[in-house]
Design a protein around this motif. Structure first.
Motif, short mmCIF file in Angstrom:
data_model
loop_
_atom_site.label_atom_id
_atom_site.label_comp_id
_atom_site.label_asym_id
_atom_site.label_seq_id
_atom_site.Cartn_x
_atom_site.Cartn_y
_atom_site.Cartn_z
N TYR A 97 0.83 -1.20 0.00
CA TYR A 97 0.00 0.00 0.00
C TYR A 97 0.87 1.25 0.00
CZ TYR A 97 -3.62 -3.37 1.10
OH TYR A 97 -4.47 -4.45 1.06
N VAL A 98 1.97 1.21 0.73
CA VAL A 98 2.90 2.34 0.76
C VAL A 98 3.52 2.52 -0.62
CG1 VAL A 98 5.07 3.20 1.75
CG2 VAL A 98 3.38 2.06 3.21
N THR A 99 3.88 1.42 -1.26
CA THR A 99 4.49 1.47 -2.59
C THR A 99 3.52 2.05 -3.61
OG1 THR A 99 5.89 -0.43 -2.07
CG2 THR A 99 5.56 0.08 -4.41
N ILE A 100 2.27 1.61 -3.58
CA ILE A 100 1.27 2.14 -4.51
C ILE A 100 1.11 3.64 -4.31
CG2 ILE A 100 -1.20 2.13 -5.10
CD1 ILE A 100 -1.16 -0.91 -4.38
N TRP A 127 3.26 5.73 -2.95
CA TRP A 127 4.51 6.39 -3.32
C TRP A 127 4.61 6.53 -4.84
CZ3 TRP A 127 6.89 8.76 0.39
CH2 TRP A 127 8.17 9.25 0.20
N GLU A 128 4.20 5.49 -5.57
CA GLU A 128 4.23 5.55 -7.03
C GLU A 128 3.24 6.60 -7.55
OE1 GLU A 128 5.63 1.03 -8.22
OE2 GLU A 128 3.50 1.51 -8.27
N LEU A 129 2.06 6.66 -6.96
CA LEU A 129 1.06 7.65 -7.39
C LEU A 129 1.54 9.08 -7.11
CD1 LEU A 129 -2.28 5.96 -6.27
CD2 LEU A 129 -1.51 6.38 -8.63
N LEU A 130 2.04 9.31 -5.91
CA LEU A 130 2.52 10.65 -5.56
C LEU A 130 3.74 11.04 -6.40
CD1 LEU A 130 2.17 10.53 -1.66
CD2 LEU A 130 0.71 11.75 -3.29
#
Length: 142
Positions: free
Chosen positions: A53-56, A58-61
């Motif tokens: 969830y953090v990775t998703i 981080w990728e979006l931001l």
């Protein structure tokens, strides 16, 4: 020699391309694999499932920051650990070639290098909030 007339637009194109790639990969995790499925995959690698969830996020931001030009040099550097994580957990063990099962590390390594290059080159044209350089000056091509 660097062509200072075209360099900002080339950097802008690189920024858009990298942002679009991160947006696509986040979308893949959200719409195809689903966040829960991505968390299960992370857990299967021995990583905490919540890291998915953090990775998703981080990728979006990071994608938004690159595309819009919000502190793009810092955004590029902030995305490097995501790419290194993919190399060391998924793609590295699969070998060099990305055509190998589970994909190799050649493509993520190139993507990582592209982020580092972007951070070194500057903000590019049309940056909404350029990253500041030394003494508050806007960075080259910003």
């Amino acid at each position: 020699m660097i062509d200072t007339r075209t360099a900002p637009y080339a950097i802008f194109a690189l920024r858009l391309a990298l942002g679009a790639l991160f947006l696509a990969h986040a979308g893949l995790k959200i719409f195809v694999f689903t966040p829960a499925g991505t968390a299960q995959f992370f857990a299967s690698l021995g990583l905490p499932g919540g890291l998915a969830y953090v990775t998703i996020l981080w990728e979006l931001l990071g994608a938004a920051a690159l595309i819009l030009g919000i502190l793009p040099r810092l955004a590029a550097l902030a995305l490097v650990p995501v790419m290194l994580g993919t190399i060391f957990t998924v793609h590295g063990p699969a070998g060099f070639w990305f055509t190998n099962p589970n994909g190799g590390w050649e493509y993520p390594a190139f993507w990582t290098l592209s982020l580092v290059v972007l951070a070194g080159l500057g903000n590019g044209a049309f940056a909404l909030k350029p990253t500041l350089g030394r003494a508050g000056a806007v960075s080259y091509a910003g």
